[in-house]
Design a protein around this motif. Sequence first.
Motif, short mmCIF file in Angstrom:
data_model
loop_
_atom_site.label_atom_id
_atom_site.label_comp_id
_atom_site.label_asym_id
_atom_site.label_seq_id
_atom_site.Cartn_x
_atom_site.Cartn_y
_atom_site.Cartn_z
N LEU A 42 -1.25 -4.43 4.83
CA LEU A 42 -2.56 -3.77 4.80
C LEU A 42 -3.09 -3.50 6.21
N ALA A 43 -2.90 -4.44 7.12
CA ALA A 43 -3.43 -4.26 8.48
C ALA A 43 -2.79 -3.04 9.15
N ARG A 44 -1.48 -2.89 8.93
CA ARG A 44 -0.79 -1.74 9.52
C ARG A 44 -1.27 -0.44 8.89
N ALA A 45 -1.44 -0.44 7.56
CA ALA A 45 -1.91 0.76 6.86
C ALA A 45 -3.32 1.12 7.34
N GLU A 46 -4.15 0.11 7.56
CA GLU A 46 -5.52 0.38 8.04
C GLU A 46 -5.51 0.98 9.44
N ALA A 47 -4.61 0.49 10.28
CA ALA A 47 -4.51 1.04 11.65
C ALA A 47 -4.08 2.50 11.63
N VAL A 48 -3.11 2.83 10.77
CA VAL A 48 -2.65 4.22 10.68
C VAL A 48 -3.75 5.10 10.08
N ALA A 49 -4.47 4.56 9.07
CA ALA A 49 -5.55 5.32 8.43
C ALA A 49 -6.62 5.71 9.45
N LYS A 50 -6.91 4.79 10.35
CA LYS A 50 -7.92 5.03 11.39
C LYS A 50 -7.44 6.15 12.33
N GLU A 51 -6.15 6.10 12.64
CA GLU A 51 -5.53 7.12 13.50
C GLU A 51 -5.57 8.51 12.86
N VAL A 52 -5.30 8.54 11.53
CA VAL A 52 -5.27 9.82 10.80
C VAL A 52 -6.67 10.41 10.67
N GLY A 53 -7.65 9.53 10.39
CA GLY A 53 -9.02 9.99 10.19
C GLY A 53 -9.26 10.45 8.76
N GLY A 54 -10.43 10.15 8.20
CA GLY A 54 -10.75 10.54 6.83
C GLY A 54 -9.82 9.89 5.83
N ALA A 55 -9.32 8.71 6.19
CA ALA A 55 -8.36 8.02 5.32
C ALA A 55 -8.74 6.55 5.20
N ASP A 56 -8.36 5.94 4.08
CA ASP A 56 -8.50 4.50 3.95
C ASP A 56 -7.14 3.92 3.60
N ALA A 57 -7.10 2.60 3.42
CA ALA A 57 -5.81 1.94 3.19
C ALA A 57 -5.91 0.97 2.04
N VAL A 58 -4.80 0.79 1.32
CA VAL A 58 -4.72 -0.21 0.25
C VAL A 58 -3.36 -0.90 0.33
N ARG A 59 -3.32 -2.14 -0.17
CA ARG A 59 -2.03 -2.81 -0.29
C ARG A 59 -1.42 -2.38 -1.62
N VAL A 60 -0.17 -1.95 -1.59
CA VAL A 60 0.51 -1.50 -2.81
C VAL A 60 1.64 -2.48 -3.14
N ASP A 61 1.69 -2.85 -4.41
CA ASP A 61 2.75 -3.73 -4.89
C ASP A 61 3.50 -2.99 -6.00
N LEU A 62 4.67 -2.45 -5.65
CA LEU A 62 5.44 -1.67 -6.62
C LEU A 62 6.00 -2.53 -7.76
N GLY A 63 5.93 -3.83 -7.61
CA GLY A 63 6.38 -4.72 -8.68
C GLY A 63 5.39 -4.82 -9.84
N ARG A 64 4.18 -4.27 -9.64
CA ARG A 64 3.15 -4.35 -10.69
C ARG A 64 2.89 -2.97 -11.31
N PRO A 65 2.73 -2.91 -12.63
CA PRO A 65 2.46 -1.62 -13.28
C PRO A 65 1.21 -0.92 -12.74
N ASP A 66 0.20 -1.71 -12.31
CA ASP A 66 -1.03 -1.09 -11.76
C ASP A 66 -0.92 -0.90 -10.25
N LEU A 67 0.27 -1.15 -9.70
CA LEU A 67 0.57 -1.05 -8.27
C LEU A 67 -0.28 -2.01 -7.43
N GLY A 68 -0.99 -2.92 -8.11
CA GLY A 68 -1.85 -3.86 -7.40
C GLY A 68 -3.08 -3.19 -6.82
N LEU A 69 -3.42 -1.99 -7.33
CA LEU A 69 -4.55 -1.23 -6.79
C LEU A 69 -5.87 -1.76 -7.34
N PRO A 70 -6.94 -1.63 -6.57
CA PRO A 70 -8.24 -2.12 -7.05
C PRO A 70 -8.69 -1.36 -8.30
#
Length: 336
Positions: A42-70
């Motif tokens: 998540l920390a890495r995704a947040e850093a890249v999101a900040k660099e891209v701008g207009g983006a946020d970040a989430v932790r994704v778990d492909l092992g879960r049917p809901d992808l672990g998304l909020p």
Amino acid sequence: MSMNPQRPVLIVGGSGFVGSQAAKVLRRLHPTLPLTLGGRDLARAEAVAKEVGGADAVRVDLGRPDLGLPDGKAYSAVVVFVQDDTLHSMKYAQAKGLPYLSISTGVFEVGPEVAHFIHQPASAPILMASHWLVGAVTLPALHFAREFKTLEAIELAAVLDTQDMGGPAAHADLERLTELAPRALLLQDGRWRWVHGADATRTFTGVDGIRREGQAYSPFDVLSLGAATEARSIRFDLVVGESATRRRGEPYSTEIIIELSGVKPDGTRGRSRYELVHPGGQAPVTALGVAVAVERLLGLAGAPPVPPGLYMPHVLLDPADFVQRLETFGMRIRRA
């Protein structure tokens, strides 16, 4: 369909080497399109999101049917830069009616994705884009094929520099696709064949005039071109080695050679050869292919959003437009 371009595009693997570049290209093409970069870190995704701008970040778990998304998070599309061997990302997109784009599937691995589409054909647009650099060979080949009245053979070659392997996900994909598939698929005189050994090698001339020995490889390009043209022979060969620019002492580049033969409109037989070189390597070209595909799926470039169905890039994108976009983004195209 529950599609709303104001909802963010979920980019699974968006903080990776190529995924982050795709996010930046999407940002350049569509400054107000919201993006969510999903990754394991998540920390890495947040850093890249900040660099891209207009983006946020989430932790994704492909092992879960809901992808672990909020809970309560809604997206406009799901783009996957990693090999999802659970297909939870595809099933999630289907359940929510969202366009889904995958780029890491081997020809020998298409079964599960196709079966999930067949099971729910009206749920979502599924774009299978596991072509070499997401269309950078197929779409130019179709564009150049317009010079022929009857196209007979398509010979494709790509040089991937050993210094241009991308991040861990891209490296793992190439290893899996070249080592797990013991044979490569090609069309030979009208018949589909899985080849190995001597049949799987081809010597071709590189962009610097030096002879190279390629190994038959079968990204989705062979499938698209087999369906979209009347060519009786189609093959794709790959060299993983030193690119022509690096051999000259410059930084690596990515190289594509497209050779077409057939009958020209005036009735004469002919052959044409095109060389495509991008000085930035494979990542910016892949990023552009993904960005243009997302733009098309969501209807952000004039055409309406894509309805549910099973697609490849060549049925959604115009070859001439795509070639123009490639050149705008730094691809050098030379008729040899």
